[in-house]
Design a protein around this motif. Structure first.
Motif, PDB file in Angstrom:
ATOM      1  N   ARG A  85       0.822  -6.906  -0.960  1.00  0.00           N
ATOM      2  CA  ARG A  85       2.045  -6.671  -1.496  1.00  0.00           C
ATOM      3  C   ARG A  85       1.801  -5.509  -2.602  1.00  0.00           C
ATOM      4  NH1 ARG A  85       4.254  -9.311  -5.515  1.00  0.00           N
ATOM      5  NH2 ARG A  85       3.553 -10.231  -5.029  1.00  0.00           N
TER       6      ARG A  85
ATOM      7  N   ARG B   2       0.137  -2.568  -2.497  1.00  0.00           N
ATOM      8  CA  ARG B   2       1.473  -1.219  -2.219  1.00  0.00           C
ATOM      9  C   ARG B   2       2.360  -1.173  -3.725  1.00  0.00           C
ATOM     10  NH1 ARG B   2       1.944  -1.562   3.530  1.00  0.00           N
ATOM     11  NH2 ARG B   2       1.817  -2.776   4.034  1.00  0.00           N
TER      12      ARG B   2
ATOM     13  N   GLN C 136      -3.504   2.746  -0.974  1.00  0.00           N
ATOM     14  CA  GLN C 136      -3.210   3.004   0.299  1.00  0.00           C
ATOM     15  C   GLN C 136      -4.308   2.223   0.454  1.00  0.00           C
ATOM     16  OE1 GLN C 136      -1.546   5.513   2.098  1.00  0.00           O
ATOM     17  NE2 GLN C 136      -1.592   4.406   4.170  1.00  0.00           N
TER      18      GLN C 136
END
Lengths: 260, 260, 260, 260
Positions: free
Chosen positions: B243, B246, B251
């Protein structure tokens, strides 16, 4: 049409400090080797060495997977669920293929070992399932199993499904009137006379069949003869067969040369 | 240039009736899986199931060979001769490749397991020997090993020999001032705070390095982070890392997407 | 005469890094433990730990040998020659006895595991052969096998040969009209309702028999009930049985306390 | 005082279909046998057969436990935690004791095998721990280990703790000036001349010591000589030693006859 025959032998069955079989002795007389894959016999270093031995002698290589039973040498039936059994075979064939890939050699065929071989001879659906998975996973290797007096259905199924089938006979074994192997528990099941064994091998190829233990003729499609390299005597028998086939102008060649 | 990172996790370590690890739980958060090959953990049916699980989740697959020591889970050093050790690796990678071939999947990488991994980190010649054999035998899979503060020579050797190298870091582990893993026997070797672990993971990728246990900065080339799926807690940690990466627009991608 | 009943449970089936079963949870509710011996489950350190656990809880110990098939957890039939099978049992019982000797504990009984247990239930000659060797080699431990509707002949043979026999029933299993276990493949083979299971356990002891799946009453000599500690639910079932037996003033005791 | 010497030999190292060693050939020349216990070699049926062979020949029996490494024949060091190592030994000794119990034979001694033997020679605390557990668990069998030029401390510790110690020498091996075995990797480490080996054996017993590779005399307490039965040649060497000892009126006897 010219007669071709393959001569196959189980090889690479040593394990760690333990040596079995005279691989060096029998390799000159055969065209295909069935290499044990570590479940019933063999270890990674034995597999590597055996693959190299075959390469040096121009012998084609097949995988020889067995039951996961080293202490029983794969000769004891194990009641393994079909899914697990299929996975056991993939694992072993894959492991051998690792060594073939190392030396850029193809996987010619797969021949099951011992109790697994015998079990699947009696379970056609499971045999077809295994053969199908091998076809799909490993570039369609030849599937080697027992020649009997009645393989018409099996051959037709394999033909329809694109499975290349090789049928093997045992020159040193007696057969029943149904064209099946006479149980080793019965007297006379294993022939001992080298001349008789070699004569029988030629007959199997030339006449496409064999005489049962009662003298009845059994016609058989036969692609390969199973030889042994267990000891000095079996190596002599193999040499004898090889010589008599040559004298009879029978062309010996690995399965992949004539089975398409 | 954009930053890519791979997230890898050991998977498929169950065995027969024995279950280890929450593979289903961690698979959504990773990009690459290291699948055990039957020597230190796993069996053929577990391997088949794990390969399918990865396929269904779009996770790339690597082989995870270990010492032949099931009862020790491959965590105990074994003094195996180099030739045997190489053959043990080929056998295991080949076996996994059988299941990849079944599902027409590529072998992305190889990561050694446990005591074998640790041993070869300290034996560069033997590591190169293993990496070379893998390159030649299995279509040049990526070789995954430990990122430390000093991998310049190893990277250069691999570059010259055409070996694709991936370096991994452990967000939940403390490092020495030499950029090596702090021994698990020392206090503080394993971090517990999920927020801290995730923050550290981001730092590893963005800043290309990490802080040692004494606060010293160690620059590191890092291609992949090692996550865990052993239990509910480690799966939460993995989710957290995923998480936060992100959220930082990093990436995540399997090694084969950005290592060439 | 007062009714005695033994409660037995399989224990010590973990292996290396792999954990199975809630041994700590079930041990308070049983009087006898069947400890796995390393062929189908367990390892030396698990055996040592399990023996100590039983000692601390005053639980009597039996050996629980199985087929040499770790990956199959001893649940798959293996066609092992009688001589080898006997030797496999001696080896395993001897190995457990090493740990009993370490703590100066007696070997109370032997109970075969899984497919080996089931196989010998159907092979009385082989079962007697195994029981005889155990009697002679290990100070006459109690031999534990399945209670069925028809054990008269077996009991008489054991009595004549001085073999101490214990017969076990399964409160959570359905039985056929012949007093045999209903195959697990059939619906209703395994009971789920804890109250029903506990009620049935009491009935087995008090009324010396059980109701078959069709409602027919089967009289049975029963010395021990088999409980399970696989998971939280089975441990609750064990606790329930233990409690209800107490409430019914049934004396729970290890086999060696009342079988002579 | 009269000189006694024990002659020991490793036996029972075959496995399933695999045969190693000429046990039948060497058994007439020895007084004690070290029987493999299934971890580095042997299986239950081999153990049973070997125990019977020793019984028939009046040879005393010891357990010969090794590392759990069948493919490596127990010759490769494994970094096993002390607690697990102790349990591995108990398991194996217990298993052999099962077969001794079958034939009402005593366990005379325990001799560790291969890499485990070598490892504990260098780890006195761990060796004492193992010896202590064996003393307590198995009725105080003799603990057999390497005679070197410096065993005073070990002998004193064993004496104080009531551990019966037997020290063995190798007539066919060269020794360093410290009275340790010359590494097999060095030239001349293994003697080949049968007359020389037998002469040396007599010298070891009569003069209580041996000449090192540089010609230095090393005094040694020696209770047993290690012979080999691996092949025809080593059996001849064993016969030679046995004969020359007899000719020199040296009394050969199993350890338990003269070690108290």
């Amino acid at each position: 049409m010219k007669s071709y025959i393959d001569l196959n032998c189980d090889m690479g069955e040593s394990y760690g400090a333990y040596t079995i079989g005279g691989d060096d002795g029998v390799v000159p007389y055969i065209t295909s080797a069935n290499i044990a894959c570590g479940f019933h016999a063999s270890d990674p270093t034995v597999m590597d060495r055996t693959v190299r031995l075959c390469k040096e002698n121009g012998v084609r290589i097949g995988a020889h997977p067995g039951f996961p039973d080293l202490v029983g040498f794969g000769r004891r039936f194990m009641d393994i669920a079909p899914e697990d059994l299929v996975n056991d075979v993939i694992y072993q064939v894959g492991a051998l293929k690792g060594f073939l890939d190392r030396y850029a050699l193809p996987l010619q065929h797969v021949k099951l070992h011992g109790a697994l071989y015998n079990y699947l001879v009696t379970k056609e659906e499971l045999l077809m399932k295994v053969a199908r998975v091998l076809r799909d996973s490993f570039g369609n290797p030849i599937f080697l199993t027992l020649a009997t007096g009645n393989t018409d259905k099996l051959r037709e199924r394999c033909r329809q499904e694109g499975i290349r089938l090789a049928l093997e006979a045992f020159p040193d074994r007696a057969y029943t009137d149904d064209g099946e192997l006479l149980s080793r528990k019965l007297p006379g099941a294993v022939l001992k006379d080298h001349e008789e064994i070699a004569r029988r091998a030629v007959e199997m190829v030339v006449k496409k069949g064999l005489e049962s233990v009662t003298g009845r003729w059994i016609g058989m499609e036969i692609h390969t003869l199973c030889l042994h390299g267990d000891n000095r005597e079996s190596i002599e028998a193999a040499a004898n067969i090889n010589r008599l086939l040559r004298e009879n102008q029978i062309q010996m060649a690995p399965l992949s040369k004539f089975l398409t």
